[in-house]
Design a protein around this motif. Structure first.
Motif, PDB file in Angstrom:
ATOM      1  N   GLY A   1      33.262  45.460  44.964  1.00  0.00           N
ATOM      2  CA  GLY A   1      32.686  45.584  43.633  1.00  0.00           C
ATOM      3  C   GLY A   1      33.739  45.091  42.644  1.00  0.00           C
ATOM      4  N   PHE A   2      33.967  45.842  41.557  1.00  0.00           N
ATOM      5  CA  PHE A   2      35.028  45.450  40.634  1.00  0.00           C
ATOM      6  C   PHE A   2      35.451  46.650  39.804  1.00  0.00           C
ATOM      7  N   GLU A   3      36.627  46.536  39.188  1.00  0.00           N
ATOM      8  CA  GLU A   3      37.178  47.578  38.329  1.00  0.00           C
ATOM      9  C   GLU A   3      37.203  47.105  36.891  1.00  0.00           C
ATOM     10  N   LEU A   4      36.917  48.017  35.983  1.00  0.00           N
ATOM     11  CA  LEU A   4      37.068  47.766  34.552  1.00  0.00           C
ATOM     12  C   LEU A   4      37.597  49.046  33.895  1.00  0.00           C
ATOM     13  N   PHE A   5      37.819  48.956  32.591  1.00  0.00           N
ATOM     14  CA  PHE A   5      38.254  50.111  31.807  1.00  0.00           C
ATOM     15  C   PHE A   5      39.472  50.753  32.475  1.00  0.00           C
ATOM     16  N   GLN A   6      39.583  52.059  32.511  1.00  0.00           N
ATOM     17  CA  GLN A   6      40.747  52.724  33.085  1.00  0.00           C
ATOM     18  C   GLN A   6      40.566  52.895  34.591  1.00  0.00           C
ATOM     19  N   GLY A   7      40.350  51.777  35.281  1.00  0.00           N
ATOM     20  CA  GLY A   7      40.170  51.816  36.721  1.00  0.00           C
ATOM     21  C   GLY A   7      38.787  52.244  37.163  1.00  0.00           C
ATOM     22  N   SER A   8      37.812  52.282  36.245  1.00  0.00           N
ATOM     23  CA  SER A   8      36.452  52.669  36.607  1.00  0.00           C
ATOM     24  C   SER A   8      35.878  51.671  37.602  1.00  0.00           C
ATOM     25  N   ARG A   9      35.154  52.181  38.609  1.00  0.00           N
ATOM     26  CA  ARG A   9      34.592  51.350  39.666  1.00  0.00           C
ATOM     27  C   ARG A   9      33.150  50.981  39.358  1.00  0.00           C
ATOM     28  N   PHE A  10      32.793  49.732  39.668  1.00  0.00           N
ATOM     29  CA  PHE A  10      31.433  49.229  39.514  1.00  0.00           C
ATOM     30  C   PHE A  10      31.035  48.546  40.815  1.00  0.00           C
ATOM     31  N   GLY A  11      30.226  49.230  41.620  1.00  0.00           N
ATOM     32  CA  GLY A  11      29.829  48.709  42.918  1.00  0.00           C
ATOM     33  C   GLY A  11      30.849  49.082  43.989  1.00  0.00           C
ATOM     34  N   PRO A  12      30.648  48.555  45.238  1.00  0.00           N
ATOM     35  CA  PRO A  12      29.583  47.621  45.592  1.00  0.00           C
ATOM     36  C   PRO A  12      28.211  48.274  45.500  1.00  0.00           C
ATOM     37  N   ALA A  13      27.270  47.507  44.988  1.00  0.00           N
ATOM     38  CA  ALA A  13      25.906  47.976  44.771  1.00  0.00           C
ATOM     39  C   ALA A  13      25.022  46.753  44.609  1.00  0.00           C
ATOM     40  N   PRO A  14      23.717  46.928  44.676  1.00  0.00           N
ATOM     41  CA  PRO A  14      22.830  45.798  44.383  1.00  0.00           C
ATOM     42  C   PRO A  14      23.121  45.262  42.978  1.00  0.00           C
ATOM     43  N   PRO A  15      22.825  44.002  42.716  1.00  0.00           N
ATOM     44  CA  PRO A  15      23.010  43.478  41.356  1.00  0.00           C
ATOM     45  C   PRO A  15      22.408  44.410  40.317  1.00  0.00           C
ATOM     46  N   GLN A  16      23.169  44.659  39.255  1.00  0.00           N
ATOM     47  CA  GLN A  16      22.816  45.650  38.250  1.00  0.00           C
ATOM     48  C   GLN A  16      22.884  45.028  36.854  1.00  0.00           C
ATOM     49  N   PRO A  17      22.237  45.658  35.874  1.00  0.00           N
ATOM     50  CA  PRO A  17      22.480  45.254  34.488  1.00  0.00           C
ATOM     51  C   PRO A  17      23.895  45.637  34.071  1.00  0.00           C
ATOM     52  N   GLN A  18      24.537  44.813  33.273  1.00  0.00           N
ATOM     53  CA  GLN A  18      25.805  45.213  32.672  1.00  0.00           C
ATOM     54  C   GLN A  18      25.511  46.176  31.521  1.00  0.00           C
ATOM     55  N   GLY A  19      26.525  46.868  31.058  1.00  0.00           N
ATOM     56  CA  GLY A  19      26.335  47.660  29.848  1.00  0.00           C
ATOM     57  C   GLY A  19      26.247  46.744  28.640  1.00  0.00           C
ATOM     58  N   SER A  20      25.888  47.305  27.507  1.00  0.00           N
ATOM     59  CA  SER A  20      25.869  46.570  26.237  1.00  0.00           C
ATOM     60  C   SER A  20      24.919  45.381  26.281  1.00  0.00           C
ATOM     61  N   ILE A  21      23.633  45.673  26.345  1.00  0.00           N
ATOM     62  CA  ILE A  21      22.600  44.636  26.401  1.00  0.00           C
ATOM     63  C   ILE A  21      22.223  44.207  24.977  1.00  0.00           C
ATOM     64  N   ALA A  22      21.983  42.926  24.800  1.00  0.00           N
ATOM     65  CA  ALA A  22      21.630  42.391  23.475  1.00  0.00           C
ATOM     66  C   ALA A  22      20.161  42.674  23.157  1.00  0.00           C
TER      67      ALA A  22
END
Length: 650
Positions: free
Chosen positions: A573-594
């Protein structure tokens, strides 16, 4: 050219580029001259001088510079005809000069301007994660500030303005290097121009700040930085201490400098930790039981400092107020924490002056025109319609480095209102300026996304957003739709026209003055209308106000699913913010949608006959500059089959 520079910056040749870059032949590395200890701690004296031999020392025969402003963070004095000054010593102060027009202060090897001496006897006084300030000892007897003449008398120059680079890790610093910094290098600016960071330079880890400064020094531009709420010491006990590590690593948390006919004012409007005074103003995030938090406001010392500075500034100067938290914001119009308290006091100080507000914080781009107002501004900040232009300059990290990777290996990270990650280019001509937003890795001639909002898009969007709003513990882990399920919005049927089809143009730096026109195949002109008028209304959200171009990329991010067999655990998956984990998971929406926008234009598309149609959409900004894109549509009685026709081969 751009690709070559990106490779050079990101490879082992970085140091070679640093030392062979021709702009460094113009670099002047020096610092203020500190002499002795004061006989008492009441005042400090010194001279501002023309450093003719550029050694940083006041040598015999070197002349003083008259009329230079000097401050201790509250009080102001001007140098006399020999460049001399005397000013009161504060217990905790940034002793600093205002770089005067026609002159330059030196920089250190990181291209950080050296116009200050930081004094804090006793230092921070307790342990801090990032070190705070050491004990500076008694105030010096004398501080002399060197200057040299600008290489040009021209009042025309350019500033590259970066909002929120907000790197939480060295991986993200590398994305900054290969993204926005590569674009600024490619822009060909010189040391007579400038680079401005509007805060949240790092993401809570101040240990990354030096690397960012070293990397962006390759631009050859003086780096003027504003402190943000992710650049502070979170273990600070008082607001006076919260910027101590920043001051040690970079410099003052508020200051000013001149270039040409412009006064740039860097403000610190991050108040941390906030408390009873902020709670009394309605900022409940500052309540004691909520834990340490920040609020957008200036201290009384800063108000006094700003008023004294503006009073001493010629009336023909443009005053650019640079700060991290916006004075006001469209996306956060009803938030107190994310706008600036007592804004009317700041507006009053610059009343009658030509002014511009520049900020970051919200990870989106807003070009707010004089006279605009949105619901919530008056209640939260005490102002009415805007008296001058306020620009939230977007983010060098985009939407916090989310999204799939672009062709340069940098996350697309399309922002909250749909603009790409990038930087704001400001071209100054005397006291006038022109703003242009530069999208990372994109042509400088591109300034908008165009799209088609169809019934199929609206159903796809609404279904996914309904899923997003469900309880995570109860909803299916697989989203109801992915990007593969989005109908082709450029194939239209009579049923689509019956339900409503809109042409859309998301003009990244669009403002109330922007005009957008579509030229239909028969030559008819169709004017697009801004979805938010800025006349006091609230924020409009949902499928009708979303940018179909952007959300198609935001609502289905494949990067969530990235896995490897031999890779380390944190690479899944991947890490963002203060080491927060995102996935592995099925493709997901990102936060902050226009799903809302203040720079989106749209128009009802009249029903077109069957066939293929090209439509040109042109936006014209307030400076008369245009962006034109063409969209090709197909009109059919019914949608053709989408996939391989197996039945023909059975």
């Amino acid at each position: 050219m751009k690709t070559v520079i990106r490779v050079i910056i990101s490879a082992l040749f970085f140091q070679l580029l640093l030392f062979t870059n021709p702009v460094f032949s113009q670099q002047w590395t020096a610092a203020p001259e500190i002499i002795g200890e004061g006989s008492d701690d009441d005042t400090v004296i010194g001279r501002v001088f023309h450093d003719a031999n550029k050694n940083g020392l006041l040598d015999q025969g070197e002349k003083g510079v008259e009329g230079v402003l000097v401050s201790n963070g509250v009080d102001w004095v001007s140098t006399d005809d020999e460049g001399g000054y005397e000013i009161n010593v504060k217990d905790d102060m940034n002793l600093a000069i205002v770089q005067p027009s026609g002159w330059r202060v030196p920089t250190d090897e990181r291209m950080v301007p050296q116009f200050f001496y930081i004094y804090k006897e006793g230092g921070t006084g307790y342990d801090m994660r990032f070190g705070g300030l050491p004990d500076t000892g008694p105030a010096p007897a004398e501080v002399n500030f060197p200057l040299t003449r600008e290489n040009t008398a021209d009042d025309s120059f350019t500033c590259a303005v970066l909002g929120d680079s907000q790197a939480y890790s060295n991986e993200q610093v590398s994305w900054l290097r290969d993204g926005v910094i590569a674009d600024v290098v490619d822009a060909g600016l010189t040391p007579e121009d400038c680079m401005i960071y509007l805060g949240d330079v790092v993401g809570d880890d101040l240990g990354l700040l030096d690397r960012i400064l070293n990397i962006s020094s390759v631009t050859g531009l003086p780096q003027w930085m504003v402190i943000g709420n992710h650049d502070i010491d979170f273990d600070a006990r008082t607001n006076e201490d919260k910027s101590d590590s920043w001051r040690r690593i970079y410099g003052p948390n508020y200051y000013a400098f001149e270039k040409g006919e412009v006064l740039f004012v860097a403000l610190d409007n991050v108040y941390y930790p906030c408390g009873e005074e902020s709670v009394a103003a309605g900022r409940m995030n500052c309540a004691e039981d909520r834990g340490p938090s920040y609020n957008g406001r200036l201290t009384e010392e800063q108000f006094a400092w700003l008023e004294g500075l503006v009073d001493r500034t010629p009336e023909d100067r443009l005053i650019v107020l640079m700060h991290h938290i916006p004075f006001v914001s469209f996306v956060d119009a009803t938030s107190g924490q994310h706008q600036t308290d007592e804004l009317h006091r700041i507006h009053d100080i610059v009343e009658g002056r030509k002014a511009l507000s520049l900020s970051g914080h919200t990870h989106e781009l807003e070009n707010l025109s004089p006279g605009e107002i949105f619901e919530g501004w008056t209640e939260q900040t005490g102002i009415g319609p805007l008296p001058f232009r306020h620009i939230i300059a977007g983010a060098a990290s985009g939407a916090w480095y989310r999204g799939d990777f672009n062709v340069d290996g940098v996350p697309m990270a399309l922002q909250r209102l749909g603009a790409p990650m990038g930087y704001l280019n400001l071209d100054f001509e005397g006291p006038d300026y022109k703003e242009t937003y530069i999208g990372t890795g994109l042509s400088r001639d591109r300034g908008q996304w165009i799209g088609v909002n169809t019934p199929g898009f609206r159903h796809w969007f609404s279904t996914i957003m309904d899923w997003v709003g469900q309880d995570r513990s109860e909803r299916n882990e697989v989203p109801p739709y992915s990007i593969n399920d989005l109908p082709d919005t450029k194939i239209l049927t009579p049923e689509d026209f019956e339900e409503g089809v809109w042409l859309t143009a998301n003009v990244w730096a669009g403002s109330a003055e922007t005009r957008v026109v579509a030229e239909l195949p028969d030559g008819t002109e169709l004017e697009l209308t801004r979805t938010q008028e800025g006349e006091g209304e609230g924020v409009r959200t949902g499928a009708e106000y979303a940018d179909p171009f952007v959300v198609a990329r935001q609502l289905s991010v494949a990067r969530f699913a990235f896995e490897s067999q031999l890779g380390e655990e944190r690479a899944q998956g991947f890490e963002l913010f203060q080491g927060s984990r995102f996935g592995p998971a099925p493709p997901q929406p990102q936060g902050s949608i226009a799903d809302r926008n203040m720079h989106l234009w749209r128009a009802d598309l009249p029903e077109l006959p069957n066939g293929v149609h090209s439509i040109r959409i042109t936006s014209t900004d307030r400076h008369g500059r245009t962006f034109t894109d063409t969209i090709t549509l197909e009109v059919m009685d019914m949608l053709p089959p989408k996939y391989w026709r197996h039945e023909l081969w059975e």
